[in-house]
Write a protein that holds these residues in place. Structure first.
Motif, PDB file in Angstrom:
ATOM      1  N   ASP A 105       0.824  -1.209   0.000  1.00 57.41           N
ATOM      2  CA  ASP A 105       0.000   0.000   0.000  1.00 57.41           C
ATOM      3  C   ASP A 105       0.861   1.263   0.000  1.00 57.41           C
ATOM      4  N   GLU A 106       1.962   1.212   0.761  1.00 55.19           N
ATOM      5  CA  GLU A 106       2.861   2.370   0.843  1.00 55.19           C
ATOM      6  C   GLU A 106       3.561   2.607  -0.486  1.00 55.19           C
ATOM      7  N   ALA A 107       3.829   1.519  -1.206  1.00 55.87           N
ATOM      8  CA  ALA A 107       4.569   1.631  -2.471  1.00 55.87           C
ATOM      9  C   ALA A 107       3.703   2.178  -3.597  1.00 55.87           C
ATOM     10  N   ILE A 108       2.394   2.015  -3.457  1.00 55.40           N
ATOM     11  CA  ILE A 108       1.478   2.445  -4.515  1.00 55.40           C
ATOM     12  C   ILE A 108       0.940   3.836  -4.201  1.00 55.40           C
ATOM     13  N   SER A 109       0.980   4.724  -5.149  1.00 52.82           N
ATOM     14  CA  SER A 109       0.443   6.074  -4.963  1.00 52.82           C
ATOM     15  C   SER A 109      -1.060   5.996  -4.725  1.00 52.82           C
ATOM     16  N   PRO A 110      -1.592   6.779  -3.779  1.00 51.46           N
ATOM     17  CA  PRO A 110      -3.044   6.793  -3.548  1.00 51.46           C
ATOM     18  C   PRO A 110      -3.819   7.327  -4.749  1.00 51.46           C
ATOM     19  N   ASN A 111      -3.097   7.956  -5.672  1.00 50.44           N
ATOM     20  CA  ASN A 111      -3.753   8.524  -6.853  1.00 50.44           C
ATOM     21  C   ASN A 111      -3.705   7.609  -8.070  1.00 50.44           C
ATOM     22  N   THR A 112      -3.137   6.415  -7.899  1.00 50.00           N
ATOM     23  CA  THR A 112      -2.961   5.528  -9.054  1.00 50.00           C
ATOM     24  C   THR A 112      -4.278   5.215  -9.754  1.00 50.00           C
ATOM     25  N   SER A 113      -5.320   4.943  -8.970  1.00 54.05           N
ATOM     26  CA  SER A 113      -6.615   4.619  -9.592  1.00 54.05           C
ATOM     27  C   SER A 113      -7.159   5.807 -10.372  1.00 54.05           C
ATOM     28  N   SER A 114      -6.908   7.004  -9.860  1.00 56.41           N
ATOM     29  CA  SER A 114      -7.361   8.204 -10.567  1.00 56.41           C
ATOM     30  C   SER A 114      -6.611   8.380 -11.885  1.00 56.41           C
ATOM     31  N   LEU A 137      -8.984  -0.553 -24.992  1.00 57.42           N
ATOM     32  CA  LEU A 137      -7.950  -0.015 -24.109  1.00 57.42           C
ATOM     33  C   LEU A 137      -8.573   0.767 -22.957  1.00 57.42           C
ATOM     34  N   ALA A 138      -9.648   1.485 -23.232  1.00 57.37           N
ATOM     35  CA  ALA A 138     -10.343   2.236 -22.188  1.00 57.37           C
ATOM     36  C   ALA A 138     -10.900   1.286 -21.132  1.00 57.37           C
ATOM     37  N   ASN A 139     -11.514   0.206 -21.579  1.00 57.24           N
ATOM     38  CA  ASN A 139     -12.082  -0.781 -20.666  1.00 57.24           C
ATOM     39  C   ASN A 139     -11.001  -1.386 -19.776  1.00 57.24           C
ATOM     40  N   ALA A 140      -9.872  -1.723 -20.371  1.00 59.72           N
ATOM     41  CA  ALA A 140      -8.760  -2.309 -19.622  1.00 59.72           C
ATOM     42  C   ALA A 140      -8.199  -1.320 -18.598  1.00 59.72           C
ATOM     43  N   ALA A 141      -8.097  -0.046 -18.982  1.00 55.81           N
ATOM     44  CA  ALA A 141      -7.560   0.971 -18.077  1.00 55.81           C
ATOM     45  C   ALA A 141      -8.479   1.177 -16.877  1.00 55.81           C
ATOM     46  N   TYR A 142      -9.793   1.256 -17.111  1.00 54.35           N
ATOM     47  CA  TYR A 142     -10.746   1.425 -16.015  1.00 54.35           C
ATOM     48  C   TYR A 142     -10.651   0.255 -15.024  1.00 54.35           C
ATOM     49  N   LYS A 143     -10.611  -0.958 -15.551  1.00 51.07           N
ATOM     50  CA  LYS A 143     -10.549  -2.141 -14.682  1.00 51.07           C
ATOM     51  C   LYS A 143      -9.235  -2.201 -13.913  1.00 51.07           C
ATOM     52  N   LYS A 144      -8.163  -1.765 -14.560  1.00 53.24           N
ATOM     53  CA  LYS A 144      -6.863  -1.738 -13.882  1.00 53.24           C
ATOM     54  C   LYS A 144      -6.898  -0.768 -12.704  1.00 53.24           C
ATOM     55  N   GLY A 145      -7.571   0.351 -12.882  1.00 54.23           N
ATOM     56  CA  GLY A 145      -7.676   1.329 -11.803  1.00 54.23           C
ATOM     57  C   GLY A 145      -8.352   0.771 -10.576  1.00 54.23           C
ATOM     58  N   LEU A 146      -9.362  -0.083 -10.779  1.00 54.41           N
ATOM     59  CA  LEU A 146     -10.082  -0.689  -9.655  1.00 54.41           C
ATOM     60  C   LEU A 146      -9.205  -1.656  -8.861  1.00 54.41           C
ATOM     61  N   PHE A 161      -6.289  -1.029  -7.831  1.00 53.22           N
ATOM     62  CA  PHE A 161      -5.483  -0.271  -6.873  1.00 53.22           C
ATOM     63  C   PHE A 161      -6.327   0.331  -5.760  1.00 53.22           C
ATOM     64  N   LYS A 162      -7.413   0.991  -6.134  1.00 52.05           N
ATOM     65  CA  LYS A 162      -8.266   1.611  -5.118  1.00 52.05           C
ATOM     66  C   LYS A 162      -9.630   1.876  -5.723  1.00 52.05           C
ATOM     67  N   VAL A 163     -10.666   1.553  -4.961  1.00 54.19           N
ATOM     68  CA  VAL A 163     -12.021   1.793  -5.428  1.00 54.19           C
ATOM     69  C   VAL A 163     -12.395   3.231  -5.098  1.00 54.19           C
ATOM     70  N   VAL A 164     -12.673   4.009  -6.117  1.00 55.38           N
ATOM     71  CA  VAL A 164     -13.128   5.385  -5.921  1.00 55.38           C
ATOM     72  C   VAL A 164     -14.444   5.562  -6.666  1.00 55.38           C
ATOM     73  N   PRO A 165     -15.376   6.327  -6.106  1.00 55.29           N
ATOM     74  CA  PRO A 165     -16.692   6.488  -6.745  1.00 55.29           C
ATOM     75  C   PRO A 165     -16.610   6.961  -8.189  1.00 55.29           C
ATOM     76  N   THR A 166     -15.704   7.890  -8.465  1.00 60.19           N
ATOM     77  CA  THR A 166     -15.600   8.437  -9.822  1.00 60.19           C
ATOM     78  C   THR A 166     -15.315   7.361 -10.852  1.00 60.19           C
ATOM     79  N   LEU A 167     -14.472   6.404 -10.465  1.00 63.10           N
ATOM     80  CA  LEU A 167     -14.109   5.336 -11.397  1.00 63.10           C
ATOM     81  C   LEU A 167     -15.310   4.436 -11.698  1.00 63.10           C
ATOM     82  N   TYR A 168     -16.117   4.122 -10.670  1.00 62.72           N
ATOM     83  CA  TYR A 168     -17.336   3.344 -10.908  1.00 62.72           C
ATOM     84  C   TYR A 168     -18.284   4.104 -11.843  1.00 62.72           C
TER      85      TYR A 168
END
Length: 384
Positions: free
Chosen positions: A288-297, A314-323, A325-332
């Motif tokens: 968790d420390e190694a991963i930026s909290p903004n990675t999902s964004s 590619l868009a679909n893959a990028a969105y799923k990759k973001g999830l 790292f961290k679940v954020v409402p904007t990504l859903y």
């Protein structure tokens, strides 16, 4: 006493200039300006006597000094610059011009003047030290090293230069050289805690763990310095005193001063003690420390860029990759709209709209998105 001597010197300089100007200088008035440190008034008074462009070196030097002491670097540089034209190798003038340009951020000009000083005085310790400090980026370490080595050769006991030189040696992984530089300075100044702290990570690199522990524990009695704690804890880990290492690393964690490395060594220490539950916990903390909290964004933004460029897979893959790292409402929300409008997959869109509401978006900042989501869920449910 020093200031009085300077005033007397400047006054004597002024008196020697009377014969060179038709208008007499009021020596009492000028002395009063100096004594009360009204250098701006003194500078303006001298300018009223000698004019804007005197051609005498001593007058120019005196006026430059007054403006410098008054904090008017622009005027000071102007008069010192004219003095420099008359005597380009004059050390006080070169020092003054270098200092003024350094303060004003004109690094190249400051380096130029300092460089001219060392051409005249190749054993000037202070200039080499000043020059070294003007090369601060890692890319400039090679130049910085040259000046630090020259300064260190002249005075190997000076603490600031020793610390800086050791740091550059360490950057080049020349740990023995770094250690020796600090060792010489510390022997001359055994109470210099800055040098002792600087020595610990280097001693760790050289596997002198007993020295790190002995010296570090003494330093910790003077205060809980995070760097010292980390170095001593690592030394305990490498000497297989795992619980002592854990205890020190946890001091950093309690103070919210942990980082990826300290959490990693904590995990390794628990593993060595066969406490696998804690080892797993701290391994997850390390990740968790190694991963930026903004990675999902960032992945959310990447997905949006691909989507706008009609690169849907590619868009679909990028969105799923973001999830991942961290679940954020904007990504859903982005994924729901993406499946709804771009891929025309109602069931998947409905799933992500529901997940968006469950992720508790801001009722104030996301008010419009929440309303749209609720309306769209109702519509999609009707179509089913």
């Amino acid at each position: 006493m020093k200031n009085l001597f300077l005033l007397i010197t400047l006054l004597g300089l002024n008196l020697s200039l009377y014969a060179q100007n038709n208008q007499a200088v009021d020596k009492e008035k000028l002395f009063d300006f100096y004594q009360s440190q009204r250098y701006a008034d003194a500078a303006q008074y001298l300018k009223s006597i000698y004019g804007e462009e005197p051609d005498d070196f001593k007058i120019l030097s005196q006026m430059g000094y007054c403006f410098l002491m008054a904090g008017n670097n622009v005027e000071a540089e102007k008069f010192y610059g004219r003095a420099y034209i008359l005597q380009p190798q004059n050390l006080p003038i070169l020092f003054s011009l270098a200092s003024i340009n350094n303060k004003r951020g004109n690094t190249e000009k400051a380096r130029k003047y300092y460089g001219e000083i060392v051409k005249t005085d190749s054993n000037n310790f202070n200039v080499y030290k000043l020059l070294a400090n003007m090369y601060s980026s890692p890319k400039e370490d090679s130049v910085k090293l040259i000046y630090l080595l020259k300064a260190h050769k002249i005075n190997p006991l000076e603490g600031d230069v020793a610390a800086d030189l050791a740091e550059v040696h360490s950057n080049y992984q020349q740990y023995e050289k770094a250690y020796d530089v600090l060792d010489i300075a510390i022997k001359d100044d055994s109470d210099n805690l800055v040098l002792q702290r600087a020595k610990l990570p280097i001693a760790n690199q050289l596997k002198r763990y007993a020295e790190v522990i002995a010296s570090g524990e003494k330093l910790l009695k003077d205060g809980a310095d995070a760097g010292v704690i980390k170095d001593v804890a690592k030394a305990y880990y490498y000497t297989k005193k795992y619980q002592k290492a854990i205890d020190l690393f946890k001091v950093l964690e309690v103070a919210a001063m942990q980082n990826e490395a300290t959490l990693y060594y904590t995990s390794l220490s628990y593993r060595a003690l066969k406490n696998y539950q804690q080892a797993a916990i701290y391994t997850k903390k390390t990740i968790d420390e190694a991963i930026s909290p903004n990675t999902s964004s960032y992945y959310s933004l990447l997905g949006l860029v691909y989507e706008e460029n009609n690169q849907l897979s590619l868009a679909n893959a990028a969105y799923k990759k973001g999830l991942q790292f961290k679940v954020v409402p904007t990504l859903y929300y982005r994924m729901a709209v993406f499946y709804d409008t771009k891929l025309k997959q109602g069931k998947n869109a409905l799933k992500y709209y529901i997940l968006y509401l469950k992720s508790k978006p801001s009722l104030t900042d996301d008010k419009e998105e929440i309303k749209f989501t609720k309306d769209r869920i109702a519509q999609l449910n009707l179509t089913d």
